[in-house]
Design a protein around this motif. Structure first.
Motif, PDB file in Angstrom:
ATOM      1  N   SER A 120       0.839  -1.204   0.000  1.00  0.00           N
ATOM      2  CA  SER A 120       0.000   0.000   0.000  1.00  0.00           C
ATOM      3  C   SER A 120       0.878   1.260   0.000  1.00  0.00           C
ATOM      4  O   SER A 120       1.852   1.360   0.739  1.00  0.00           O
ATOM      5  N   GLY A 121       0.513   2.217  -0.850  1.00  0.00           N
ATOM      6  CA  GLY A 121       1.228   3.492  -0.931  1.00  0.00           C
ATOM      7  C   GLY A 121       2.425   3.501  -1.847  1.00  0.00           C
ATOM      8  O   GLY A 121       2.889   4.571  -2.261  1.00  0.00           O
ATOM      9  N   ILE A 122       2.952   2.307  -2.186  1.00  0.00           N
ATOM     10  CA  ILE A 122       4.152   2.268  -3.026  1.00  0.00           C
ATOM     11  C   ILE A 122       3.844   2.767  -4.431  1.00  0.00           C
ATOM     12  O   ILE A 122       4.619   3.532  -5.029  1.00  0.00           O
ATOM     13  N   ASN A 123       2.733   2.396  -4.967  1.00  0.00           N
ATOM     14  CA  ASN A 123       2.357   2.853  -6.308  1.00  0.00           C
ATOM     15  C   ASN A 123       2.069   4.352  -6.340  1.00  0.00           C
ATOM     16  O   ASN A 123       2.258   5.006  -7.375  1.00  0.00           O
ATOM     17  N   VAL A 124       1.595   4.913  -5.210  1.00  0.00           N
ATOM     18  CA  VAL A 124       1.368   6.362  -5.152  1.00  0.00           C
ATOM     19  C   VAL A 124       2.689   7.110  -5.334  1.00  0.00           C
ATOM     20  O   VAL A 124       2.759   8.119  -6.062  1.00  0.00           O
ATOM     21  N   ILE A 125       3.735   6.629  -4.685  1.00  0.00           N
ATOM     22  CA  ILE A 125       5.055   7.250  -4.838  1.00  0.00           C
ATOM     23  C   ILE A 125       5.500   7.177  -6.294  1.00  0.00           C
ATOM     24  O   ILE A 125       6.047   8.140  -6.858  1.00  0.00           O
ATOM     25  N   LYS A 126       5.274   6.036  -6.904  1.00  0.00           N
ATOM     26  CA  LYS A 126       5.661   5.854  -8.300  1.00  0.00           C
ATOM     27  C   LYS A 126       4.896   6.803  -9.215  1.00  0.00           C
ATOM     28  O   LYS A 126       5.461   7.389 -10.154  1.00  0.00           O
ATOM     29  N   ILE A 127       3.600   6.975  -8.942  1.00  0.00           N
ATOM     30  CA  ILE A 127       2.781   7.873  -9.766  1.00  0.00           C
ATOM     31  C   ILE A 127       3.245   9.322  -9.597  1.00  0.00           C
ATOM     32  O   ILE A 127       3.366  10.077 -10.568  1.00  0.00           O
ATOM     33  N   PHE A 128       3.511   9.728  -8.360  1.00  0.00           N
ATOM     34  CA  PHE A 128       4.000  11.086  -8.124  1.00  0.00           C
ATOM     35  C   PHE A 128       5.330  11.320  -8.841  1.00  0.00           C
ATOM     36  O   PHE A 128       5.569  12.399  -9.398  1.00  0.00           O
ATOM     37  N   ALA A 129       6.208  10.321  -8.817  1.00  0.00           N
ATOM     38  CA  ALA A 129       7.501  10.460  -9.491  1.00  0.00           C
ATOM     39  C   ALA A 129       7.328  10.621 -10.989  1.00  0.00           C
ATOM     40  O   ALA A 129       8.143  11.284 -11.659  1.00  0.00           O
ATOM     41  N   ALA A 130       6.283  10.030 -11.551  1.00  0.00           N
ATOM     42  CA  ALA A 130       6.035  10.163 -12.987  1.00  0.00           C
ATOM     43  C   ALA A 130       5.312  11.465 -13.325  1.00  0.00           C
ATOM     44  O   ALA A 130       5.546  12.057 -14.391  1.00  0.00           O
ATOM     45  N   ILE A 131       4.447  11.939 -12.435  1.00  0.00           N
ATOM     46  CA  ILE A 131       3.664  13.140 -12.720  1.00  0.00           C
ATOM     47  C   ILE A 131       4.479  14.419 -12.534  1.00  0.00           C
ATOM     48  O   ILE A 131       4.263  15.410 -13.247  1.00  0.00           O
ATOM     49  N   ALA A 132       5.433  14.416 -11.595  1.00  0.00           N
ATOM     50  CA  ALA A 132       6.186  15.641 -11.286  1.00  0.00           C
ATOM     51  C   ALA A 132       6.874  16.235 -12.512  1.00  0.00           C
ATOM     52  O   ALA A 132       6.747  17.441 -12.780  1.00  0.00           O
ATOM     53  N   PRO A 133       7.621  15.463 -13.319  1.00  0.00           N
ATOM     54  CA  PRO A 133       8.225  16.071 -14.513  1.00  0.00           C
ATOM     55  C   PRO A 133       7.181  16.569 -15.516  1.00  0.00           C
ATOM     56  O   PRO A 133       7.404  17.572 -16.213  1.00  0.00           O
ATOM     57  N   LEU A 134       6.040  15.861 -15.594  1.00  0.00           N
ATOM     58  CA  LEU A 134       5.002  16.316 -16.508  1.00  0.00           C
ATOM     59  C   LEU A 134       4.421  17.656 -16.063  1.00  0.00           C
ATOM     60  O   LEU A 134       4.122  18.525 -16.885  1.00  0.00           O
ATOM     61  N   LEU A 135       4.254  17.828 -14.748  1.00  0.00           N
ATOM     62  CA  LEU A 135       3.809  19.130 -14.245  1.00  0.00           C
ATOM     63  C   LEU A 135       4.839  20.217 -14.534  1.00  0.00           C
ATOM     64  O   LEU A 135       4.493  21.366 -14.849  1.00  0.00           O
ATOM     65  N   GLY A 136       6.129  19.842 -14.408  1.00  0.00           N
ATOM     66  CA  GLY A 136       7.176  20.805 -14.761  1.00  0.00           C
ATOM     67  C   GLY A 136       7.099  21.206 -16.215  1.00  0.00           C
ATOM     68  O   GLY A 136       7.260  22.391 -16.564  1.00  0.00           O
ATOM     69  N   LEU A 137       6.824  20.236 -17.085  1.00  0.00           N
ATOM     70  CA  LEU A 137       6.664  20.539 -18.500  1.00  0.00           C
ATOM     71  C   LEU A 137       5.435  21.428 -18.727  1.00  0.00           C
ATOM     72  O   LEU A 137       5.458  22.350 -19.562  1.00  0.00           O
ATOM     73  N   LEU A 138       4.371  21.175 -17.975  1.00  0.00           N
ATOM     74  CA  LEU A 138       3.182  22.019 -18.073  1.00  0.00           C
ATOM     75  C   LEU A 138       3.504  23.456 -17.679  1.00  0.00           C
ATOM     76  O   LEU A 138       3.081  24.413 -18.336  1.00  0.00           O
ATOM     77  N   GLY A 139       4.250  23.617 -16.591  1.00  0.00           N
ATOM     78  CA  GLY A 139       4.656  24.970 -16.187  1.00  0.00           C
ATOM     79  C   GLY A 139       5.506  25.647 -17.248  1.00  0.00           C
ATOM     80  O   GLY A 139       5.394  26.861 -17.476  1.00  0.00           O
ATOM     81  N   THR A 140       6.366  24.874 -17.925  1.00  0.00           N
ATOM     82  CA  THR A 140       7.179  25.438 -19.001  1.00  0.00           C
ATOM     83  C   THR A 140       6.305  25.955 -20.136  1.00  0.00           C
ATOM     84  O   THR A 140       6.512  27.061 -20.657  1.00  0.00           O
ATOM     85  N   VAL A 141       5.320  25.147 -20.508  1.00  0.00           N
ATOM     86  CA  VAL A 141       4.414  25.561 -21.589  1.00  0.00           C
ATOM     87  C   VAL A 141       3.637  26.811 -21.187  1.00  0.00           C
ATOM     88  O   VAL A 141       3.496  27.762 -21.973  1.00  0.00           O
ATOM     89  N   LEU A 142       3.101  26.830 -19.955  1.00  0.00           N
ATOM     90  CA  LEU A 142       2.351  28.005 -19.503  1.00  0.00           C
ATOM     91  C   LEU A 142       3.244  29.244 -19.468  1.00  0.00           C
ATOM     92  O   LEU A 142       2.812  30.346 -19.835  1.00  0.00           O
ATOM     93  N   GLY A 143       4.482  29.078 -19.015  1.00  0.00           N
ATOM     94  CA  GLY A 143       5.404  30.215 -18.980  1.00  0.00           C
ATOM     95  C   GLY A 143       5.711  30.748 -20.370  1.00  0.00           C
ATOM     96  O   GLY A 143       5.773  31.969 -20.580  1.00  0.00           O
TER      97      GLY A 143
END
Length: 452
Positions: A354-377
């Motif tokens: 339990s919770g291990i997959n959540v860490i994995k998902i967050f690790a995958a989403i964080a760079p995508l959010l960074g890319l989203l911020g780049t596009v918005l900027g």
């Protein structure tokens, strides 16, 4: 005769009425004749008086005219004399100037050299931090460079040489002195200040700046990074020896640039809402990872203890619960026992993973959010260019900062999350491996006992 008489009487009456408002009404012709004669005499006297006054005034005007003509001639003569005197003075001045040039010879060049040297020295000394320790040094230099009209004397030349020599000498000294420091809140206090040559001033608040116009010492608006200020504090506390110190050879220009440099906090907030979301995901992921590391470590310790006491299973760890299932189904055949044990393992897996997959998902989403911020900027950057053009790059700095900072935040968040997921997943797999290994051993032993 009566009409003629009446006409004369009317004319006389009109004449009497015209002579004055004080004439009384004549009661008879004789009275009228007397009044006319009297008025005629009065008018004659008045005319003579007026004529006399006019003649007197005319004489006065003639005298004034003669006096004005005399004054004009005198002023004209004076103007001629002054013109001649001016011409003579011009000739004398030219002769004296020629005599002065001949007398001074090459000394005339020294005036220009001294004035230029004084101007250059004043520009350097008035802005030097040495003036914070020795105020008022450049006053006579300013006078020599601007107000001097003649050749400098020996005292002035010595003062100029002394000022230049003192500036050079003090440029190689590290000196402590006490001066008034104007605080940023408007107050002032006497503080001990260290001057490092002509480079920097250091005080209790860190690096100081010297305002040459107001001739005051004040702290920088914002101090540089901590290790720079730490070296300044070490220099303040030192009494002798060699002390490492970050000096600014540009006399404050580099410190001014460092003052404008964005801090870590300012860079972080440049990411905006996207950066805050990435930070939240990183915090949640790390908390879950730490929690899972602690719980899995405790479970692993309990399982190792359980391996040493297999005959006495405990409900407090997964291995103990599986051993308890085995003890409850010892009489079952090997196939049913294996199914029971597999079922028990499947019940333990959700707790372990339990919770291990959540860490994995967050690790995958964080760079995508960074890319989203780049596009918005970048979108905001192009909007700014559309509205204001490219004349001022600072107008686009905020949007570009968001574009770059969010990318960095996404990568920075992903790295520890991936590492945390790897550690937690490895520990969970080791626990599951122990359970699988013990289950396989139990089934094998049970199968052998049935064959026997």
């Amino acid at each position: 005769m009566k009409p003629v008489f009446k006409s004369l009487l009317a004319a006389a009456t009109v004449a009497v009425a015209a002579t004055g408002a004080q004439a009384q009404e004549a009661k008879s012709l004789k009275d009228l004749l007397d009044q006319v004669q009297q008025n005629r005499v009065s008018e004659a006297r008045l005319d003579k008086k007026r004529e006399a006054e006019f003649q007197s005034a005319r004489a006065d005007k003639q005298a004034l005219l003669r006096k004005a003509q005399s004054d004009l001639k005198a002023e004209q003569a004076r103007g001629d004399r002054l013109q001649k005197q001016f011409s003579d003075n011009e000739v004398t001045l030219n002769e004296k100037a020629a005599e002065l040039d001949q007398a001074t010879g090459t000394l005339g060049e020294m005036f220009g050299v001294v004035r230029q040297a004084s101007s250059e020295a004043y520009g350097r000394i008035s802005t030097s931090i040495v003036s914070a320790q020795f105020p008022g040094r450049g006053q006579f230099l300013a006078e020599m460079s601007e107000d001097s009209k003649g050749l400098p004397n020996i005292q002035e030349l010595e003062d100029l040489w002394f000022a230049l020599q003192k500036e050079m000498t003090e440029g190689g000294e590290v000196v402590k002195f006490t001066t008034e420091v104007v605080n940023l809140d408007g107050g002032s206090s006497q503080q001990e200040v260290v001057r490092v040559g002509t480079f920097n001033l250091v005080g209790e608040a860190g690096y100081l700046a010297y305002d040459s116009e107001a001739e005051v010492v004040q702290p920088l608006g914002r101090q540089p990074d901590g290790h720079f200020v730490a070296s300044a504090d070490d220099l303040i506390d030192a009494t002798s020896g060699i002390v490492p110190f970050y000096a600014d050879p540009s006399q404050g220009a580099i410190l001014g640039l460092l003052k404008q440099k964005a801090t870590m906090s300012e860079r972080y907030h440049a990411g905006g809402p996207v950066g805050y979301t990435i930070t939240l995901m990183l915090a949640i992921g790390l908390l879950i990872g730490i929690y899972k590391m602690i719980t899995l470590t405790i479970v692993g310790g309990k399982m190792r203890s359980q391996l040493k006491n297999v005959s006495n299973p405990s409900e407090g760890n997964p291995l103990g619960r599986i051993l308890k299932v085995y003890q409850e189904n010892k009489t079952a055949d090997a196939e049913n026992l294996e199914l029971k044990l597999d079922e028990a393992i499947l019940r333990e897996l959700p707790r372990i993973e339990s919770g291990i997959n959540v860490i994995k998902i967050f690790a995958a989403i964080a760079p995508l959010l960074g890319l989203l911020g780049t596009v918005l900027g970048m979108i905001e950057t192009f909007q700014t260019i559309t509205l204001f053009g490219t004349g001022d790059p600072r107008m686009m700095a905020g949007s570009i900062s968001m574009a770059l900072v969010t990318t960095a935040q996404g990568i920075i968040a992903a790295l520890p999350l991936i590492l945390t997921h790897s550690i937690v997943a490895s520990r969970s797999k080791s626990i599951i491996h122990i359970l699988d290994e013990q289950t396989a051993g139990i089934v094998a032993a049970h199968t052998e006992s049935e064959k026997a």
